[in-house]
Design a protein around this motif. Structure first.
Motif, PDB file in Angstrom:
ATOM      1  N   GLU A 300       0.832  -1.204   0.000  1.00 15.95           N
ATOM      2  CA  GLU A 300       0.000   0.000   0.000  1.00 15.95           C
ATOM      3  C   GLU A 300       0.869   1.258   0.000  1.00 15.95           C
ATOM      4  OE1 GLU A 300      -3.667   2.085   2.496  1.00 15.95           O
ATOM      5  OE2 GLU A 300      -2.705   0.276   3.263  1.00 15.95           O
ATOM      6  N   SER A 303       2.381   1.572  -3.397  1.00 17.58           N
ATOM      7  CA  SER A 303       1.349   1.962  -4.375  1.00 17.58           C
ATOM      8  C   SER A 303       1.080   3.457  -4.299  1.00 17.58           C
ATOM      9  CB  SER A 303       0.063   1.181  -4.118  1.00 17.58           C
ATOM     10  OG  SER A 303       0.255  -0.196  -4.299  1.00 17.58           O
ATOM     11  N   ASN A 304       0.938   3.958  -3.087  1.00 14.20           N
ATOM     12  CA  ASN A 304       0.699   5.396  -2.906  1.00 14.20           C
ATOM     13  C   ASN A 304       1.893   6.216  -3.391  1.00 14.20           C
ATOM     14  OD1 ASN A 304      -1.802   4.871  -1.765  1.00 14.20           O
ATOM     15  ND2 ASN A 304      -1.029   4.865   0.324  1.00 14.20           N
ATOM     16  N   ALA A 307       1.721   6.411  -7.075  1.00  9.98           N
ATOM     17  CA  ALA A 307       0.646   7.309  -7.516  1.00  9.98           C
ATOM     18  C   ALA A 307       0.971   8.777  -7.255  1.00  9.98           C
ATOM     19  CB  ALA A 307      -0.656   6.935  -6.803  1.00  9.98           C
ATOM     20  N   THR A 353      -3.559  -4.397  -6.566  1.00 13.30           N
ATOM     21  CA  THR A 353      -3.699  -2.951  -6.402  1.00 13.30           C
ATOM     22  C   THR A 353      -2.377  -2.261  -6.715  1.00 13.30           C
ATOM     23  OG1 THR A 353      -5.361  -3.273  -4.673  1.00 13.30           O
ATOM     24  CG2 THR A 353      -4.317  -1.109  -4.789  1.00 13.30           C
ATOM     25  N   ARG A 357      -1.564   0.297 -10.071  1.00 11.63           N
ATOM     26  CA  ARG A 357      -1.080   1.670  -9.887  1.00 11.63           C
ATOM     27  C   ARG A 357       0.283   1.888 -10.536  1.00 11.63           C
ATOM     28  NH1 ARG A 357      -2.513   3.857  -3.786  1.00 11.63           N
ATOM     29  NH2 ARG A 357      -4.770   3.723  -3.946  1.00 11.63           N
ATOM     30  N   PRO A 360      -0.060   0.005 -14.890  1.00 11.04           N
ATOM     31  CA  PRO A 360      -1.431  -0.124 -15.418  1.00 11.04           C
ATOM     32  C   PRO A 360      -1.482  -0.637 -16.854  1.00 11.04           C
ATOM     33  CG  PRO A 360      -0.766   2.183 -15.301  1.00 11.04           C
ATOM     34  CD  PRO A 360       0.287   1.403 -14.593  1.00 11.04           C
ATOM     35  N   LYS A 402     -10.172   0.288 -12.204  1.00  8.92           N
ATOM     36  CA  LYS A 402      -8.988   1.000 -12.679  1.00  8.92           C
ATOM     37  C   LYS A 402      -9.153   1.442 -14.122  1.00  8.92           C
ATOM     38  CE  LYS A 402      -4.780   2.520 -13.046  1.00  8.92           C
ATOM     39  NZ  LYS A 402      -4.374   3.777 -12.366  1.00  8.92           N
TER      40      LYS A 402
END
Length: 760
Positions: A300, A303-304, A307, A353, A357, A360, A402
């Motif tokens: 997570e 991923s953040n 992004a 996930t 991110r 994609p 997504k």
């Protein structure tokens, strides 16, 4: 026994606090008199209260904070040499003569803080001395709080880059080594606490240790705040030192908490560049550590980070983050054979996930994650664990959310294979998610092979599965599902007649096995798509449904500019209405369908349109119940004022419909008064008022503010009448309408001027 123990603890705590306060009083009196010897004497007595072994960690913390607050004043006294007349070097030696080791070390840390600040000796030497001296206290609770105090008084005096204590001989590495050593010793004490006392109180010990965990974790936070700790130092010194202690302590509580701290406090870019070492340590943790949660948190964070900026994405490719995470997850799942299915799937959800991110555009990565999930589930029956099925739905929903494009999901070979493990109910739920995404994003599916895959995914909606018959399903849910399938069929289209024929055949193959209860929902849209209307009407003998199909065909003919054909379909719809639709409720539904379809038609000339609108208004006024008449008649007003058709803006006929509806509403009130002795609610009047407002805003010159004002006054009078039935819903509806009028007045501009004269 528990109650007695709690009462004893409260007593011991109160006695300890009282002793601290008493000795602190004498200490401060000595400080005011600049009497160093007396100040040291009473401060040592005050700190001796921290030697107790009778308190739980929570109570000990309360006692510690009392002493900590008093030590601040003592530190200020030590800083001012003019008050006590002893150099800081001599003072540092003097406090080491305190009788008991615990007070001695607290005093030593306090003077050490002043010593570093004086810069009379290198900070690194004093810090090294202090952290070594604290080894003298090995009692877990007392040692933890002592080292916490050392960390607290030294954190702003570390030889960091840009710090006033950096000096010539002091480096960032000295600061790092000090904090790491203190962290290591604190963690050992924390782990040792688990083994204090008899085994029967293990659960109590774990709870107490949880209360103390932040004392240990703060060291990692301090490390992350050292400015000089760049990626190189983190990679070569900090991370290996922390991981070595985490792995070697072999304590599940400590391992989970410290790994969690590590993931949370250090920068994401550091985690990315040291991913292999971080993931490698996961396989060395105790079997009882919740590794899946740690990996999920790490993914997570990453991923953040991905992004946050497109500029960081090349870093992920450079370190092959996806491959490393995939391998680590596979190893964890393989090593923990007892891991529940829900745990394994949740890991794949996190990995997916992350993939969506960071990569994609890599559909092969997405399918690889789905394939790994299929491999984990292979050989198992359909999932019954609600938590596991929820995770599967999350896994399958992620690509759709997504990409906002179901077509891309349909190209993933493992997507339908994952759906096979869902039970009937969850399979339907997922099928509805797919259909809703298609409708929301207005996705048109143009290839027959993708239509084939799509209907395999939603087979739970189009036919009986798992032996569950249609009769066993909730009727309302069933109708909603079949209406969704019907709307879906309209999204399957290709301009190429040959490909469109393949699509129609593919859909027909699936829906024709749906049974007689589904086909009335699914056959008509297919027939509409295929323009084979006569066959559809003969196979679905329902007048209401046939009427809908006539209207749909009329609209289709209108789209093709076939006015005579469209007129004929409307004529047939009216004939069907007159001869076959006998139920009063069905008539209401039918007339509103006719009005709605006619309103959307743009193909008719003046004569044909007038004929059809005359019929519609006539049938509206002949409905059985007055309220139904009223609503149908005011709905007809829209037939004479269509926004996107300049030629259809007949204000006079709009007003005639509204006035006619008002007369019917009055008649309904009078009829209610005669039959029940009291008039009905004013709902109809308020509905008509809202129609007046609609056409008033659309610029119909025949609908004036004076007409609206009169209607508002009429409603108010009716509501105040003793003969009117009170209805909270009607009152709320009218109040909302009044607020809307007021809002338009206050908004200003042209609309505000129009509404200005209206007093609501």
């Amino acid at each position: 026994m528990v109650l007695e123990r709690a009462e004893d603890e409260e007593k011991w705590l109160a006695e300890g606090i009282a002793a601290i306060q008493q000795n602190a009083f004498y200490m401060h009196r000595a400080l005011d008199a600049n009497n160093l010897r007396e100040a040291l004497k009473y401060s040592a007595l005050m700190l001796s209260e921290l030697r107790t072994s009778n308190l739980s960690p929570h109570k000990y913390y309360d006692l510690y904070m009392r002493a900590f607050d008093e030590l601040r004043g003592l530190e200020m006294f030590f800083k001012d040499e003019s008050r006590h007349g002893v150099s800081v070097v001599d003072l540092y030696e003097l406090v080491q003569h305190a009788g008991n080791i615990l007070p001695r070390l607290y005093l030593l840390c306090t003077v050490g803080s002043v010593y570093i600040k004086s810069k009379e000796a290198p900070a690194k030497d004093i810090l090294k001395d202090l952290v070594e001296m604290c080894r003298g206290v090995q009692h877990p609770i007392r040692g933890l709080f002592l080292r916490s105090y050392l960390s607290q008084v030294s954190r702003d005096k570390l030889p960091d880059i840009g710090s006033e204590y950096e000096g010539d001989g002091d480096t960032v590495m000295d600061a790092v080594e000090f904090v790491l050593q203190n962290f290591t010793e604190m963690n050992k004490l924390w782990v040792r606490l688990q083994h204090q006392g008899p085994g029967r109180i293990r659960e109590k010990r774990e709870k107490e240790r949880s209360e103390l965990r932040d004392l240990v974790g703060k060291n990692l936070h301090v490390l992350s705040q050292i400015e000089g700790v760049d990626l190189e130092i983190y990679k070569e010194t900090v991370l290996p030192g922390v991981l070595e202690q985490v792995v070697n302590c072999k304590d599940d509580l400590a391992q989970y908490y410290l790994m969690e701290c590590l993931i949370q406090v250090f920068p994401d870019e550091y985690h990315l560049q040291t991913l292999e070492a971080l993931l490698g340590s996961c396989s060395q943790l105790q079997p009882t550590v919740d590794i899946k949660m740690l990996l999920s948190q790490l993914m997570e964070r990453l991923s953040n980070y991905a992004a946050s900026s497109p500029d960081v994405l090349p870093e992920f490719l450079q370190v092959e983050a996806f491959a490393k995470l995939s391998s680590a997850i596979w190893k964890v799942i393989d090593a923990h054979a007892e891991m529940p299915v829900v745990g394994a799937i949740s890991l794949y959800v996190s990995l997916l996930t992350f993939t969506l991110r960071v990569h994609p555009d890599r559909l092969d990565y997405v399918d690889q994650v789905l394939g790994a999930c299929v491999k984990k589930l292979s050989g198992k029956p359909k999932l019954e664990d609600r938590r596991a099925t929820k995770q599967i739905v999350a896994l399958l929903s992620a690509p759709i959310e997504k990409y906002n494009d179901v077509v891309r999901a349909l190209t993933l070979p493992n997507y339908p294979r994952v759906m096979e493990y869902l039970d009937s109910s969850t399979n339907k739920q997922m099928a509805m998610v797919i259909i809703q995404s298609i409708m929301k994003n207005n996705t048109c599916i143009k290839e027959a092979d993708k239509v084939e895959v799509l209907f395999e995914l939603i087979e739970g909606l189009v036919k009986d599965v798992d032996g569950i018959a249609v009769d066993e399903l909730d009727e309302e849910d069933f109708n909603e599902e079949q209406n969704s399938v019907a709307r879906l069929i309209h999204m399957l289209y290709n301009d190429d007649p040959e490909e469109m024929l393949k699509i129609i055949c593919a859909v027909q193959k699936h829906i024709m096995v749906g049974g007689p209860k589904r086909q009335p929902f699914t056959v008509p849209p297919l027939v509409f798509s295929a323009l084979r209307i006569i066959e559809a009407l003969s196979s679905v003998p329902s007048p209401e449904l046939a009427l809908r199909l006539y209207l749909q065909c009329a609209e289709a003919a209108g789209d093709c500019d076939l006015e005579p054909v469209a007129y004929e379909f409307f004529t047939q719809a009216f004939v069907l209405y007159e001869e076959e639709v006998a139920d009063s409720k069905a008539q209401v539904t039918a007339i509103h369908l006719i009005i709605g379809s006619l309103q959307r038609m743009t193909v008719f000339g003046v004569e044909n349109r007038d004929t059809l609108t005359h019929k519609a208004t006539g049938y509206s006024a002949k409905l059985l119940k007055k309220p139904d008449q009223c609503r149908a008649v005011y709905a007809c007003s829209h037939l004479f004022w269509v926004d996107d058709q300049e030629g259809i803006k007949d204000g006079e006929r709009v007003l005639l419909c509204l006035k006619r509806a008002l007369r019917i509403a009055n008649a309904a009130q009078q009829m209610a008064s005669v039959t029940r002795g009291s008039a009905g609610p004013v709902t109809l009047f308020v509905e008509i008022l809202n129609k007046y407002l609609y056409f008033f805003e659309k610029g119909n010159p025949q609908v004036t503010n004076s007409a609206i004002q009169s209607l508002v006054e009429l409603i108010k009078n009716e509501m105040q009448s003793d003969f009117t039935t009170q209805d909270p819903a009607s009152d709320t509806f009218f109040a909302s309408t009044v607020r809307y009028i007021q809002y338009q007045k206050e908004k200003g501009g042209m609309m505000g001027e129009k509404y200005g004269p209206i007093k609501a």
